[in-house]
Enzyme design. Structure first.
Site, PDB file in Angstrom:
ATOM      1  N   GLU A 206       0.874  -1.175   0.000  1.00  0.00           N
ATOM      2  CA  GLU A 206       0.000   0.000   0.000  1.00  0.00           C
ATOM      3  C   GLU A 206       0.910   1.224   0.000  1.00  0.00           C
ATOM      4  OE1 GLU A 206      -3.129  -0.004  -0.463  1.00  0.00           O
ATOM      5  OE2 GLU A 206      -3.375  -2.175  -0.313  1.00  0.00           O
ATOM      6  N   CYS A 240      -1.433   9.714   2.566  1.00  0.00           N
ATOM      7  CA  CYS A 240      -1.109   9.108   1.271  1.00  0.00           C
ATOM      8  C   CYS A 240      -2.129   9.474   0.192  1.00  0.00           C
ATOM      9  CB  CYS A 240      -0.999   7.590   1.401  1.00  0.00           C
ATOM     10  SG  CYS A 240      -2.486   6.787   2.040  1.00  0.00           S
TER      11      CYS A 240
END
Length: 479
Positions: A206, A240
């Site tokens: 991720e 993110c």
């Protein structure tokens, strides 16, 4: 802080415990998952205080909302559907068994360390695995507290937390785990993937990326500016999913930049002391963000700092690690800010004459974790969806696709591989094993090895089946 021997000891303990017990029941999986959820939620005040100390400052409401609440509905829904996911799936001639993989390692990220470490861990527990957690080294107080909390609720044969240094993280990534889950930057993700590959450990990554925004000509400019700035400044820009650059129609450029400036000023207050502002996590990241700004300006970019001069006199401030919100305009493509995830309060603003220019630019750069569109759900938006690739897309909002319960969350290419949340998380940590039931008087290979299938009649039958398959595929191909 932890040597290789200690990591290997816990891995061996968890694997032996897993093998002795066999696949855990629905009740055991639900109980372990819920215990880990309670470990976080029932201690959220103390953990938020520890995070505030590790960050230098972060308001408790930010930690409680994003570390303690953002995942709750997703895990609740997963537990509600767990029995259905676990059940064998009947297929003609047998069934498919959902098997836990064994011992799962989870390496969390420092920006939201509790949620990004424990949410995948809960998914792994729901899938029936044992879990080893490597907590980000940037938050030593929080990691020590979390380890204490987890040790009080779990035997280390079920769940173990390691809150070591960077060497611990390197050793952790090289363990012979049954699956490794990593959240972090593409650069570190590549190193983790290389270390795991030496042991053929499957990896879910991720990662982040350069998340683009397209403001369409039919967009509500004030709404777009408000939500883009809010998304960029949340957690000091250290998310993110933060937008990194935004494309604006050329004829609306000045108006939109004005809205961006106004929104920044409305948020700022006394910026140096504003409790809503989260500083850079450490001196290294503080210096990195400033270097990105300086590099862009040195190459010819225009730097816009909307705060008042009386505030800019004290910013950037190395003591508090606060950087003034910055807009970068007319940034040359060679600038480093165009090629590195910013993770700070900086937004690059670009112009376009035709929306196809923006779409082409996004499509020709590495796929980001998120992409954003502000405007209607019309032909241009559908064209954008068809001609760009990203982990997810939100329209007229920030982060939304990452918060929908039960919806797969993950990147693609440079922004990651694999997904979790909801059923996707269960699938990530599960091995689907085919179980076939032999039936009839003749097995699959019997006729071939006995010679019974070598005659002309058998060959003719096989040829007829191949011809029928060719005809079907030709129809599908449009021949």
């Amino acid at each position: 802080m932890y040597d290789q021997h200690e990591l290997e000891r816990v891995l061996a303990l968890q694997r032996e415990s897993f093998l002795l017990q066999g696949d855990p029941s629905l009740q055991e999986r639900s109980a372990r998952t819920s215990r880990l959820a309670l470990a976080l939620l029932e201690n959220i005040d103390a953990l938020s205080d520890a995070l505030c100390a590790d960050y230098g400052w972060r308001a408790a409401v930010v930690s409680k909302a994003f570390e303690g609440l953002s995942w709750v509905q997703d895990i609740e829904q997963s537990l509600h559907e767990l029995a259905q996911w676990m059940a064998p799936r009947e297929v003609p001639g047998g069934f498919v068994q959902a098997k836990p993989k064994g011992v799962v390692g989870v390496m969390g990220a420092w920006n939201f360390p509790l949620a990004l470490t424990l949410q995948p861990a809960m998914a792994a527990l729901a899938a029936g695995n044992r879990v080893m957690l490597n907590f980000p080294e940037q938050h030593p107080r929080t990691g020590a507290l979390l380890r204490e909390i987890v040790c009080a609720r779990f035997d280390e044969s079920e769940v173990a937390v390691f809150n070591g240094d960077i060497d611990t993280a390197r050793q952790f990534s090289a363990l012979r785990l049954d699956h490794l889950f990593f959240t972090g930057s593409p650069q570190v993700g590549a190193l983790v993937s290389q270390a795991a590959a030496k042991n053929l450990v499957p990896v879910t990554l991720e990662l982040g990326g350069k998340n683009p925004v397209v403001v369409a000509r039919d967009a509500d400019l004030l709404l777009a500016a408000t939500r883009i700035v809010s998304s960029r400044l949340l957690n000091g820009g250290q998310v993110c999913l933060c937008p990194d650059y935004v494309f604006i129609p050329d004829e609306k450029f000045e108006e939109f930049v004005g809205h961006l400036k106004a929104r920044i000023r409305s948020i700022a207050g006394d910026y140096l002391h504003n409790p809503a502002i989260v500083p850079s996590v450490d001196a290294r990241n503080y210096a990195r963000v400033l270097a990105l700004i300086d590099n862009a300006v040195a190459l010819g970019a225009q730097k816009l700092e909307p705060l008042a001069d009386t505030q800019l006199r004290y910013l950037p401030d190395p003591a508090s690690r606060r950087i003034a919100p910055t807009l970068l305009v007319d940034v040359p493509e060679a600038a480093e800010v165009n090629h590195h995830e910013i993770f700070g309060p900086v937004l690059v603003v670009k112009r376009y004459l035709d929306v196809q220019q923006a779409i082409d630019y996004i499509a020709r750069h590495p796929a980001p974790l998120a992409a954003y569109w502000f405007g209607g759900d019309g032909v241009d938006f559908r064209h954008f969806l068809d001609h760009t690739t990203s982990g997810g897309v939100s329209r007229n909002d920030g982060f939304l696709h990452g918060l929908l319960p039960g919806v797969p969350f993950g990147g693609i290419g440079n922004s990651g591989s694999g997904a979790y949340h909801g059923r996707a998380g269960f699938d990530t940590f599960t091995h689907y094993r085919a179980v076939a039931n032999g039936a009839g008087e003749q097995g699959v290979a019997d006729g071939f090895v006995s010679g019974a299938m070598l005659g002309p009649a058998a060959l003719a039958g096989v040829d007829r089946s191949i011809a029928a398959a060719i005809a079907g595929f030709r129809r599908s191909a449009g021949f």
